[in-house]
Every structure is written in structure tokens, then in C-alpha cells.
Design an enzyme around this catalytic site. Structure first.
Site, PDB file in Angstrom:
ATOM      1  N   ARG A 163       0.838  -1.192  -0.002  1.00 18.71           N
ATOM      2  CA  ARG A 163      -0.010  -0.050  -0.033  1.00 18.71           C
ATOM      3  C   ARG A 163       0.744   1.267  -0.032  1.00 18.71           C
ATOM      4  O   ARG A 163       0.481   2.240   0.572  1.00 18.71           O
ATOM      5  CB  ARG A 163      -0.847   0.075   1.094  1.00 18.71           C
ATOM      6  CG  ARG A 163      -1.900  -1.097   1.366  1.00 18.71           C
ATOM      7  CD  ARG A 163      -2.911  -1.182   0.323  1.00 18.71           C
ATOM      8  NE  ARG A 163      -3.731  -2.163   0.672  1.00 18.71           N
ATOM      9  CZ  ARG A 163      -3.525  -3.656   0.269  1.00 18.71           C
ATOM     10  NH1 ARG A 163      -2.549  -3.787  -0.757  1.00 18.71           N
ATOM     11  NH2 ARG A 163      -4.532  -4.413   0.489  1.00 18.71           N
ATOM     12  N   SER A 237     -10.261   0.650   4.080  1.00 19.97           N
ATOM     13  CA  SER A 237      -9.647   0.624   4.962  1.00 19.97           C
ATOM     14  C   SER A 237      -9.057   1.637   5.600  1.00 19.97           C
ATOM     15  O   SER A 237      -8.346   2.257   4.637  1.00 19.97           O
ATOM     16  CB  SER A 237      -8.383  -0.642   4.698  1.00 19.97           C
ATOM     17  OG  SER A 237      -8.948  -1.784   4.172  1.00 19.97           O
ATOM     18  N   GLU A 342      -4.040   4.543   6.532  1.00 18.38           N
ATOM     19  CA  GLU A 342      -3.744   4.234   5.015  1.00 18.38           C
ATOM     20  C   GLU A 342      -4.377   5.367   4.110  1.00 18.38           C
ATOM     21  O   GLU A 342      -3.801   5.750   3.040  1.00 18.38           O
ATOM     22  CB  GLU A 342      -4.457   2.939   4.544  1.00 18.38           C
ATOM     23  CG  GLU A 342      -4.147   2.413   3.023  1.00 18.38           C
ATOM     24  CD  GLU A 342      -4.893   1.398   2.693  1.00 18.38           C
ATOM     25  OE1 GLU A 342      -4.700   0.190   3.425  1.00 18.38           O
ATOM     26  OE2 GLU A 342      -6.028   1.272   2.034  1.00 18.38           O
TER      27      GLU A 342
HETATM   28  P1  FAD Z   1      -8.363  10.061  -4.293  1.00 17.06           P
HETATM   29  O1  FAD Z   1      -8.715   9.409  -3.199  1.00 17.06           O
HETATM   30  O2  FAD Z   1      -9.014  10.846  -5.331  1.00 17.06           O
HETATM   31  O3  FAD Z   1      -6.756  10.204  -4.265  1.00 17.06           O
HETATM   32  C1  FAD Z   1      -6.111   9.322  -3.213  1.00 17.06           C
HETATM   33  C2  FAD Z   1      -4.532  10.294  -3.250  1.00 17.06           C
HETATM   34  O4  FAD Z   1      -3.870   9.911  -4.476  1.00 17.06           O
HETATM   35  C3  FAD Z   1      -4.637  11.507  -2.938  1.00 17.06           C
HETATM   36  O5  FAD Z   1      -3.305  11.762  -2.146  1.00 17.06           O
HETATM   37  C4  FAD Z   1      -4.616  12.238  -4.230  1.00 17.06           C
HETATM   38  O6  FAD Z   1      -4.029  13.651  -4.198  1.00 17.06           O
HETATM   39  C5  FAD Z   1      -3.943  11.388  -5.177  1.00 17.06           C
HETATM   40  N1  FAD Z   1      -3.894  11.107  -6.506  1.00 17.06           N
HETATM   41  C6  FAD Z   1      -5.386  10.819  -7.018  1.00 17.06           C
HETATM   42  N2  FAD Z   1      -5.208  10.782  -8.089  1.00 17.06           N
HETATM   43  C7  FAD Z   1      -4.007  11.265  -8.516  1.00 17.06           C
HETATM   44  C8  FAD Z   1      -3.472  11.534 -10.047  1.00 17.06           C
HETATM   45  N3  FAD Z   1      -3.855  11.323 -10.907  1.00 17.06           N
HETATM   46  N4  FAD Z   1      -1.973  11.986  -9.752  1.00 17.06           N
HETATM   47  C9  FAD Z   1      -1.205  12.355  -8.690  1.00 17.06           C
HETATM   48  N5  FAD Z   1      -1.888  11.927  -7.243  1.00 17.06           N
HETATM   49  C10 FAD Z   1      -3.245  11.357  -7.568  1.00 17.06           C
HETATM   50  N6  FAD Z   1      -7.710   0.472  -1.778  1.00 17.06           N
HETATM   51  C11 FAD Z   1      -7.096  -0.878  -2.159  1.00 17.06           C
HETATM   52  O7  FAD Z   1      -6.051  -0.611  -2.306  1.00 17.06           O
HETATM   53  N7  FAD Z   1      -7.960  -1.884  -2.131  1.00 17.06           N
HETATM   54  C12 FAD Z   1      -9.182  -2.123  -2.090  1.00 17.06           C
HETATM   55  O8  FAD Z   1      -9.599  -3.189  -1.988  1.00 17.06           O
HETATM   56  C13 FAD Z   1      -9.828  -1.032  -1.699  1.00 17.06           C
HETATM   57  N8  FAD Z   1     -11.093  -1.147  -1.434  1.00 17.06           N
HETATM   58  C14 FAD Z   1     -11.879  -0.089  -1.130  1.00 17.06           C
HETATM   59  C15 FAD Z   1     -13.259  -0.146  -0.672  1.00 17.06           C
HETATM   60  C16 FAD Z   1     -13.944   0.962  -0.534  1.00 17.06           C
HETATM   61  C17 FAD Z   1     -15.465   0.673  -0.365  1.00 17.06           C
HETATM   62  C18 FAD Z   1     -13.530   2.300  -0.475  1.00 17.06           C
HETATM   63  C19 FAD Z   1     -14.346   3.364  -0.425  1.00 17.06           C
HETATM   64  C20 FAD Z   1     -12.118   2.445  -0.873  1.00 17.06           C
HETATM   65  C21 FAD Z   1     -11.288   1.235  -1.226  1.00 17.06           C
HETATM   66  N9  FAD Z   1      -9.897   1.280  -1.363  1.00 17.06           N
HETATM   67  C22 FAD Z   1      -9.145   0.343  -1.514  1.00 17.06           C
HETATM   68  C23 FAD Z   1      -9.404   2.707  -1.191  1.00 17.06           C
HETATM   69  C24 FAD Z   1      -9.408   3.540  -2.454  1.00 17.06           C
HETATM   70  O9  FAD Z   1     -10.534   2.995  -3.429  1.00 17.06           O
HETATM   71  C25 FAD Z   1      -8.077   3.313  -3.772  1.00 17.06           C
HETATM   72  O10 FAD Z   1      -6.880   3.641  -2.830  1.00 17.06           O
HETATM   73  C26 FAD Z   1      -8.231   3.977  -4.765  1.00 17.06           C
HETATM   74  O11 FAD Z   1      -7.084   3.793  -5.554  1.00 17.06           O
HETATM   75  C27 FAD Z   1      -8.316   5.595  -4.605  1.00 17.06           C
HETATM   76  O12 FAD Z   1      -8.521   6.001  -5.836  1.00 17.06           O
HETATM   77  P2  FAD Z   1      -9.237   7.634  -6.001  1.00 17.06           P
HETATM   78  O13 FAD Z   1      -9.193   7.928  -7.449  1.00 17.06           O
HETATM   79  O14 FAD Z   1     -10.551   7.746  -5.455  1.00 17.06           O
HETATM   80  O15 FAD Z   1      -8.242   8.488  -5.294  1.00 17.06           O
HETATM   81  P1  NAP Z   2     -10.487 -10.497   4.775  1.00 20.64           P
HETATM   82  O1  NAP Z   2     -10.673 -11.237   3.696  1.00 20.64           O
HETATM   83  O2  NAP Z   2     -11.417 -10.533   5.928  1.00 20.64           O
HETATM   84  O3  NAP Z   2      -9.034 -10.639   5.503  1.00 20.64           O
HETATM   85  C1  NAP Z   2      -8.730  -9.791   6.484  1.00 20.64           C
HETATM   86  C2  NAP Z   2      -7.055  -9.128   6.327  1.00 20.64           C
HETATM   87  O4  NAP Z   2      -6.256 -10.692   6.276  1.00 20.64           O
HETATM   88  C3  NAP Z   2      -6.807  -8.697   4.837  1.00 20.64           C
HETATM   89  O5  NAP Z   2      -6.879  -7.381   5.399  1.00 20.64           O
HETATM   90  C4  NAP Z   2      -5.792  -9.365   4.334  1.00 20.64           C
HETATM   91  O6  NAP Z   2      -4.676  -8.562   4.173  1.00 20.64           O
HETATM   92  C5  NAP Z   2      -5.251 -10.371   5.326  1.00 20.64           C
HETATM   93  N1  NAP Z   2      -5.336 -11.706   4.656  1.00 20.64           N
HETATM   94  C6  NAP Z   2      -6.564 -12.668   4.215  1.00 20.64           C
HETATM   95  N2  NAP Z   2      -6.194 -13.692   3.503  1.00 20.64           N
HETATM   96  C7  NAP Z   2      -4.869 -13.570   3.425  1.00 20.64           C
HETATM   97  C8  NAP Z   2      -3.848 -14.341   2.808  1.00 20.64           C
HETATM   98  N3  NAP Z   2      -4.171 -15.487   2.319  1.00 20.64           N
HETATM   99  N4  NAP Z   2      -2.481 -14.097   2.951  1.00 20.64           N
HETATM  100  C9  NAP Z   2      -2.225 -12.896   3.575  1.00 20.64           C
HETATM  101  N5  NAP Z   2      -2.871 -12.064   3.924  1.00 20.64           N
HETATM  102  C10 NAP Z   2      -4.249 -12.340   3.879  1.00 20.64           C
HETATM  103  O7  NAP Z   2     -10.156  -8.929   4.356  1.00 20.64           O
HETATM  104  P2  NAP Z   2     -11.395  -7.912   3.801  1.00 20.64           P
HETATM  105  O8  NAP Z   2     -11.564  -6.828   4.639  1.00 20.64           O
HETATM  106  O9  NAP Z   2     -12.595  -8.738   3.407  1.00 20.64           O
HETATM  107  O10 NAP Z   2     -10.857  -7.477   2.307  1.00 20.64           O
HETATM  108  C11 NAP Z   2     -10.441  -8.169   1.358  1.00 20.64           C
HETATM  109  C12 NAP Z   2      -9.294  -7.767   0.352  1.00 20.64           C
HETATM  110  O11 NAP Z   2      -9.787  -6.526  -0.123  1.00 20.64           O
HETATM  111  C13 NAP Z   2      -7.999  -7.663   1.247  1.00 20.64           C
HETATM  112  O12 NAP Z   2      -6.945  -7.924   0.344  1.00 20.64           O
HETATM  113  C14 NAP Z   2      -8.199  -5.910   1.526  1.00 20.64           C
HETATM  114  O13 NAP Z   2      -6.895  -5.502   1.499  1.00 20.64           O
HETATM  115  C15 NAP Z   2      -8.806  -5.618   0.246  1.00 20.64           C
HETATM  116  N6  NAP Z   2      -9.739  -4.352   0.699  1.00 20.64           N
HETATM  117  C16 NAP Z   2      -8.734  -3.150   0.822  1.00 20.64           C
HETATM  118  C17 NAP Z   2      -9.491  -2.096   1.332  1.00 20.64           C
HETATM  119  C18 NAP Z   2      -8.884  -0.744   1.363  1.00 20.64           C
HETATM  120  O14 NAP Z   2      -9.180   0.427   1.304  1.00 20.64           O
HETATM  121  N7  NAP Z   2      -7.404  -1.069   1.197  1.00 20.64           N
HETATM  122  C19 NAP Z   2     -10.961  -2.170   1.567  1.00 20.64           C
HETATM  123  C20 NAP Z   2     -11.380  -3.151   1.349  1.00 20.64           C
HETATM  124  C21 NAP Z   2     -10.992  -4.493   1.043  1.00 20.64           C
HETATM  125  P3  NAP Z   2      -4.379  -7.639   2.887  1.00 20.64           P
HETATM  126  O15 NAP Z   2      -5.162  -6.600   3.165  1.00 20.64           O
HETATM  127  O16 NAP Z   2      -3.046  -7.361   2.876  1.00 20.64           O
HETATM  128  O17 NAP Z   2      -4.719  -8.103   1.801  1.00 20.64           O
END
Ligand code: FAD
Ligand code: NAP
Length: 346
Positions: A163, A237, A342
Site C-alpha cells: 500500500r 480500510s 492508509e
Molecule cells: P483519491 O482519493 O482521489 O486520491 C487518493 C490520493 O491519490 C490523494 O493523495 C490524491 O491527491 C492522489 N491522487 C489521486 N489521483 C492522482 C493523480 N492522477 N495523480 C497524482 N496523485 C493523485 N484500496 C485498495 O488498495 N484496495 C481495496 O480493495 C480498496 N477497497 C476499497 C473499498 C471501498 C468501499 C473504498 C471506499 C475504498 C477502497 N480502497 C481500496 C481505497 C481506494 O478506493 C483506492 O486507494 C483508490 O485507488 C483511490 O482512488 P481515487 O481515485 O479515489 O483516489
Molecule cells: P479479509 O479477507 O477478511 O482478510 C482480513 C485481512 O487478512 C486482510 O486485510 C488481508 O490482508 C489479510 N489476509 C486474508 N487472507 C490472506 C492471505 N491468504 N494471505 C495474506 N493476507 C491475507 O479482508 P477483507 O476486509 O474482506 O478485504 C478483502 C481484500 O480486499 C483484502 O485484500 C483487502 O486488502 C482488500 N480491501 C482493501 C481495502 C482498502 O481500502 N485498502 C478495503 C476493502 C478491502 P491484505 O489487506 O494485505 O490483503
């Protein structure tokens, strides 16, 4: 391109925080961005906005919020095994994933239904279900906001981590990402070991794995577990999962078995990510501290996943931030682990 003043950002961030930007505008190309930068006061801070799904505004933004709306998708090259595709930073991430799924190109199916736009995907090396974009990332072009030059970054240049990328660290707020290039696979190798994907595929009675089947399974799991930001403000998250070393891991296990407040039959969940490193699910730590489903005023932890902080309506960015601080302090007191946010806080 019109520059608006004192612009309300509430509909442009998935937390639904009613912060204002001193200036707001949108651009559809690098040259439009360059013109905007010439018009705006040089010393004011700039924030490049995508879908607003990973942002927390804790106060009004005293500078220019510039929304990236670069839209094209282009096939750059292909051979028998791979296709090289470029997507504009303003393309919605999920619609880009769906475009790849429809073409049966493998690599992004585990990343279905992540909110936001393509341009933000390298920012934190988005990841889900065992896949991160670094696995299929080729390169990107970004515009240096001060030097007004376009720079190419390959995979190594981006310094991707868990991340993390260089754009969240040493190059923070310096570049606008213009487009991202991906190398997708025409003979996909599936990654279904993670989380509930395998069991979801079984429930769906899938006999023949396909890019579409894996994407459908991921979408189903996500829809059942995560709050829809259109209904309940959130940014996914809120914290990263902490990664601790062997000594800290042994100590944590010892402490948990001693701690009277925690059910002694509860084992510490972990994922061993190298010989020396263990990833601990932050959601579990937060849940053990009693925050899962807990509400404080207009803010709370989502009832199905404690890692997600939600805005029940009317919360300020400061309310969300203070709640996250309460969680950090309690988790630190209980487990000695300092959770890292994050979400990008402004
Ligand atoms: P923004 O929120 O608009 O921006 C995020 C950051 O990036 C800010 O600092 C902004 O300035 C910068 N930025 C945005 N666009 C640019 C650009 N073009 N150039 C330079 N800087 C830029 N994330 C995960 O990694 N995995 C997930 O599974 C995941 N699940 C999510 C589920 C939900 C319900 C929600 C609400 C969020 C989730 N996220 C997840 C977080 C988020 O969706 C991601 O990080 C996504 O990539 C953010 O994109 P955005 O365009 O909305 O960015
Ligand atoms: P989950 O499946 O309930 O698992 C809980 C956590 O355990 C996750 O954060 C995941 O880490 C870790 N995990 C599960 N299985 C794993 C494996 N086999 N090996 C290593 N790590 C493992 O999680 P969840 O909340 O439903 O989310 C599912 C996936 O979507 C995850 O990968 C999560 O990162 C992603 N997600 C991300 C965001 C975001 O905003 N970043 C929001 C929603 C969901 P990791 O997170 O490192 O994968």
C-alpha cells in the site's frame, strides 16, 4: 476550464466530508493542467483529485483542488501472450477492470470493484485478494507540478511496497499522474487462494475458471462485506495491516495469552510474509479493542469490518480523524502496535 472559488467538496469524497477548496477546477489533458497552473497562484498548495475514495479532508483545503479527468484507453502493443494497455488517469478503475474482463485479459480481475480512478492506483499500489497493481504495472507518465515536465516512471522507479509507492513518500504531492500502462495476460494464471474466492466460486458452481468468473466472485464477496460509499460514507480500510518482526510477534503472542481482558481461547491471526515478518490483520486488533460496530456521534467502525471507519452523516473530517486517533491509542495501549493510517489525510 473554469476555476471555481470556495468550492464544496462533499460530493467529491466518498467520506462525504463537507470541506471546501479555495479553488477548484478539472483538466482533461496535460496541456489543460499546464494552463490551469499558470492561472492559479504559484505558492498555493495543489491537490490532484481522483474519485476521492482514499482521502480525508480534516479542514478546508487552502489551495487548488484539481480533478484529473483524462479519459482515453489505448492498446499500445500486443503479442500472442500479452497486451499492453494505457488508461487515462481519470478513467474509473472498476470500468477499466470491466473493460479488461470483457476482453478476457487477465491480471486485474482480483481488483474488481475497487472505487476510485486509474490515476490513483499506483499511489498506494492498490491491492486486494492477493494481487497488487505492481504485478501488472508497466509504466506511467506524470506531470511535475513545479517543473512542468512530463516524466516516465517504470515499475522499479515507483518503489512499490505494501500500500505504498514513491508518490506517497519522497515525491508526495509533486506529480499529477496522467496515464498508467498495464501488461495484461492473454493466457491468464488465476490467483484464487486468497480469502473467500475459492468458496465463492464453488457457491457459484463455476467448473471452468475464467477472468470473468473470478471477477464476479470478487464482486459478490465485496458487495456482501463492504459498505457502499453511496449509502454510508467511508474510504475503505482506514489503517494498514501492521507488519511486525519475529521478536515482536513472539512478544505479542505472549502478551495476548497473559491479557485477562481478551478471551483466552482467541489466537492471534497472522500471515507470515517472510522468514522474519508477520502481517497482523489490523481489523482484528481493532475488533479486540471493542470498536467493531461501535458508534461515537456521527462516526463509527463498520459492523462487518472494523478496519473501515464510517460517517453516519454529518461528521466532520476532524470527527473522523479524532476517532481514528482514539483507535490508534487504544490499540497501542492494548497491543503495543502503532497503527498507520492508509487514507490520505489533508
Ligand atoms: P483519491 O482519493 O482521489 O486520491 C487518493 C490520493 O491519490 C490523494 O493523495 C490524491 O491527491 C492522489 N491522487 C489521486 N489521483 C492522482 C493523480 N492522477 N495523480 C497524482 N496523485 C493523485 N484500496 C485498495 O488498495 N484496495 C481495496 O480493495 C480498496 N477497497 C476499497 C473499498 C471501498 C468501499 C473504498 C471506499 C475504498 C477502497 N480502497 C481500496 C481505497 C481506494 O478506493 C483506492 O486507494 C483508490 O485507488 C483511490 O482512488 P481515487 O481515485 O479515489 O483516489
Ligand atoms: P479479509 O479477507 O477478511 O482478510 C482480513 C485481512 O487478512 C486482510 O486485510 C488481508 O490482508 C489479510 N489476509 C486474508 N487472507 C490472506 C492471505 N491468504 N494471505 C495474506 N493476507 C491475507 O479482508 P477483507 O476486509 O474482506 O478485504 C478483502 C481484500 O480486499 C483484502 O485484500 C483487502 O486488502 C482488500 N480491501 C482493501 C481495502 C482498502 O481500502 N485498502 C478495503 C476493502 C478491502 P491484505 O489487506 O494485505 O490483503
Amino acid at each position: 476550464m473554469q476555476v471555481e472559488e470556495n468550492f464544496l467538496l462533499q460530493n467529491l469524497n466518498t467520506f462525504g466530508i463537507a470541506a471546501q477548496a479555495k479553488y477548484f477546477s478539472a483538466f482533461r489533458s496535460a496541456s489543460e493542467l499546464e494552463i490551469l497552473l499558470e492561472e492559479l497562484p504559484e505558492t498555493d498548495p495543489k491537490l490532484i483529485l481522483g474519485g476521492g475514495s482514499n482521502i480525508l479532508f480534516t479542514k478546508n483545503f487552502n489551495g487548488a483542488v484539481l480533478k484529473n479527468e483524462i479519459q482515453d484507453i489505448t492498446i499500445l502493443d500486443e503479442n500472442q501472450d500479452y497486451v499492453y494497455v494505457q488508461a487515462g488517469a481519470g478513467v474509473s478503475w472498476h470500468s477499466f477492470v470491466m473493460y479488461c474482463v470483457e476482453n478476457n485479459w487477465g491480471g486485474l480481475e482480483n481488483l474488481s470493484l475497487i472505487p476510485g480512478n486509474v490515476g490513483a492506483s499506483p499511489m498506494q499500489n492498490i491491492g486486494a485478494y492477493g494481487v497488487e497493481i505492481k504485478d501488472v504495472f508497466e509504466s506511467l507518465e506524470a506531470f511535475h507540478l513545479k517543473e512542468k515536465t512530463i516524466v516516465n516512471f517504470n515499475n522499479a522507479d515507483c518503489e512499490f511496497g505494501y500500500r505504498e509507492s514513491i508518490f506517497k513518500k519522497s515525491l508526495k504531492n509533486q506529480f499529477a499522474i496522467l496515464n498508467v500502462r498495464f501488461k495484461l495476460c492473454k493466457r491468464p494464471v488465476f490467483n484464487i487462494q486468497y480469502g473467500a474466492i475459492e468458496s465463492e466460486l464453488e457457491k457459484m458452481k463455476v467448473n471452468q475458471l475464467s477472468v470473468k468468473a473470478v471477477s464476479d466472485a470478487v464482486i459478490k464477496i465485496r458487495q456482501s462485506k463492504l459498505p457502499d460509499p453511496a449509502l454510508l460514507g467511508n474510504a475503505g480500510s482506514f489503517f494498514k495491516n501492521p507488519v511486525i518482526n519475529q521478536n515482536a510477534f513472539v512478544e505479542l503472542n505472549r502478551q495476548i495469552s497473559k491479557n485477562k481482558k481478551i478471551d483466552e481461547s482467541t489466537d492471534l491471526p497472522f500471515y507470515k510474509i517472510s522468514n522474519e515478518q508477520y502481517k497482523i490483520p489490523a481489523g482484528w486488533l481493532i475488533e479486540q479493542c471493542g470498536f467493531k460496530g461501535k458508534r461515537l456521534g456521527n462516526v463509527g467502525c463498520y459492523e462487518k469490518q472494523a478496519l473501515v471507519i464510517v460517517n453516519y452523516g454529518g461528521a466532520t473530517g476532524a470527527d473522523v480523524y479524532n476517532f481514528s486517533k482514539t483507535i490508534i491509542d487504544k490499540v497501542q495501549a492494548e497491543f503495543g502496535i502503532v497503527l498507520e493510517r492508509e487514507v490520505n489525510v489533508f
